[in-house]
Design a protein around this motif. Structure first.
Motif, PDB file in Angstrom:
ATOM      1  N   ALA A  28       0.828  -1.207   0.000  1.00 24.23           N
ATOM      2  CA  ALA A  28       0.000   0.000   0.000  1.00 24.23           C
ATOM      3  C   ALA A  28       0.864   1.259   0.000  1.00 24.23           C
ATOM      4  O   ALA A  28       0.588   2.217  -0.735  1.00 24.23           O
ATOM      5  CB  ALA A  28      -0.930  -0.003   1.205  1.00 24.23           C
ATOM      6  N   ILE A  29       1.923   1.243   0.787  1.00 26.74           N
ATOM      7  CA  ILE A  29       2.818   2.406   0.840  1.00 26.74           C
ATOM      8  C   ILE A  29       3.520   2.603  -0.494  1.00 26.74           C
ATOM      9  O   ILE A  29       3.630   3.726  -1.000  1.00 26.74           O
ATOM     10  CB  ILE A  29       3.827   2.259   1.993  1.00 26.74           C
ATOM     11  CG1 ILE A  29       3.100   2.384   3.338  1.00 26.74           C
ATOM     12  CG2 ILE A  29       4.938   3.288   1.896  1.00 26.74           C
ATOM     13  CD1 ILE A  29       3.952   2.046   4.537  1.00 26.74           C
ATOM     14  N   LEU A  30       3.997   1.529  -1.098  1.00 27.12           N
ATOM     15  CA  LEU A  30       4.671   1.637  -2.394  1.00 27.12           C
ATOM     16  C   LEU A  30       3.728   2.134  -3.486  1.00 27.12           C
ATOM     17  O   LEU A  30       4.115   2.951  -4.336  1.00 27.12           O
ATOM     18  CB  LEU A  30       5.283   0.292  -2.787  1.00 27.12           C
ATOM     19  CG  LEU A  30       6.482  -0.157  -1.957  1.00 27.12           C
ATOM     20  CD1 LEU A  30       6.884  -1.572  -2.346  1.00 27.12           C
ATOM     21  CD2 LEU A  30       7.634   0.794  -2.148  1.00 27.12           C
ATOM     22  N   MET A  31       2.493   1.671  -3.466  1.00 24.33           N
ATOM     23  CA  MET A  31       1.522   2.133  -4.456  1.00 24.33           C
ATOM     24  C   MET A  31       1.192   3.605  -4.255  1.00 24.33           C
ATOM     25  O   MET A  31       1.054   4.359  -5.234  1.00 24.33           O
ATOM     26  CB  MET A  31       0.252   1.277  -4.385  1.00 24.33           C
ATOM     27  CG  MET A  31       0.464  -0.141  -4.867  1.00 24.33           C
ATOM     28  SD  MET A  31      -0.958  -1.193  -4.564  1.00 24.33           S
ATOM     29  CE  MET A  31      -2.019  -0.692  -5.891  1.00 24.33           C
ATOM     30  N   ALA A  32       1.088   4.042  -3.018  1.00 29.82           N
ATOM     31  CA  ALA A  32       0.804   5.452  -2.738  1.00 29.82           C
ATOM     32  C   ALA A  32       1.974   6.334  -3.160  1.00 29.82           C
ATOM     33  O   ALA A  32       1.773   7.419  -3.723  1.00 29.82           O
ATOM     34  CB  ALA A  32       0.494   5.638  -1.259  1.00 29.82           C
ATOM     35  N   ILE A  33       3.198   5.876  -2.920  1.00 31.58           N
ATOM     36  CA  ILE A  33       4.376   6.638  -3.344  1.00 31.58           C
ATOM     37  C   ILE A  33       4.415   6.753  -4.863  1.00 31.58           C
ATOM     38  O   ILE A  33       4.686   7.827  -5.409  1.00 31.58           O
ATOM     39  CB  ILE A  33       5.666   5.993  -2.799  1.00 31.58           C
ATOM     40  CG1 ILE A  33       5.757   6.196  -1.289  1.00 31.58           C
ATOM     41  CG2 ILE A  33       6.901   6.559  -3.489  1.00 31.58           C
ATOM     42  CD1 ILE A  33       6.871   5.427  -0.627  1.00 31.58           C
ATOM     43  N   LEU A  34       4.114   5.673  -5.561  1.00 31.10           N
ATOM     44  CA  LEU A  34       4.094   5.712  -7.014  1.00 31.10           C
ATOM     45  C   LEU A  34       3.014   6.667  -7.528  1.00 31.10           C
ATOM     46  O   LEU A  34       3.239   7.400  -8.497  1.00 31.10           O
ATOM     47  CB  LEU A  34       3.884   4.314  -7.590  1.00 31.10           C
ATOM     48  CG  LEU A  34       3.908   4.202  -9.109  1.00 31.10           C
ATOM     49  CD1 LEU A  34       5.221   4.700  -9.671  1.00 31.10           C
ATOM     50  CD2 LEU A  34       3.666   2.768  -9.521  1.00 31.10           C
ATOM     51  N   ALA A  35       1.873   6.697  -6.872  1.00 31.02           N
ATOM     52  CA  ALA A  35       0.806   7.625  -7.274  1.00 31.02           C
ATOM     53  C   ALA A  35       1.254   9.074  -7.092  1.00 31.02           C
ATOM     54  O   ALA A  35       0.967   9.927  -7.936  1.00 31.02           O
ATOM     55  CB  ALA A  35      -0.456   7.351  -6.472  1.00 31.02           C
ATOM     56  N   VAL A  36       1.989   9.358  -6.022  1.00 34.33           N
ATOM     57  CA  VAL A  36       2.504  10.712  -5.796  1.00 34.33           C
ATOM     58  C   VAL A  36       3.531  11.080  -6.862  1.00 34.33           C
ATOM     59  O   VAL A  36       3.537  12.201  -7.377  1.00 34.33           O
ATOM     60  CB  VAL A  36       3.103  10.830  -4.373  1.00 34.33           C
ATOM     61  CG1 VAL A  36       3.872  12.133  -4.201  1.00 34.33           C
ATOM     62  CG2 VAL A  36       2.002  10.725  -3.342  1.00 34.33           C
TER      63      VAL A  36
END
Length: 71
Positions: free
Chosen positions: A32-40
């Motif tokens: 979840a954290i990696l996906m959120a970072i990629l979205a940013v």
């Protein structure tokens, strides 16, 4: 063409945020954290690519009131 690419990037970022929320809900915090970072990162790229380009070089010479200059 550029507008289509930026729109697809925004949709991808939104899909990543939704997927991050679902992953967090299932307990997969790291994903979840990696996906959120990629979205940013994608959002930052969209912001950078949507800025107007500075006028310089050939564009500035062509837009000058005296017309294009020849050396």
């Amino acid at each position: 063409m550029n507008d289509i690419v930026l729109s697809i990037m925004v949709l991808g970022a939104l899909a990543l945020l939704g997927g991050a929320w679902l992953a967090l809900k299932r307990g997969d915090r790291k994903r979840a954290i990696l996906m959120a970072i990629l979205a940013v990162v994608i959002g930052a790229n969209v912001a950078i690519l949507s800025l107007p380009a500075p006028m310089g070089g050939a564009e500035a010479r062509a837009a000058s009131p005296s017309g294009p200059s020849r050396p």
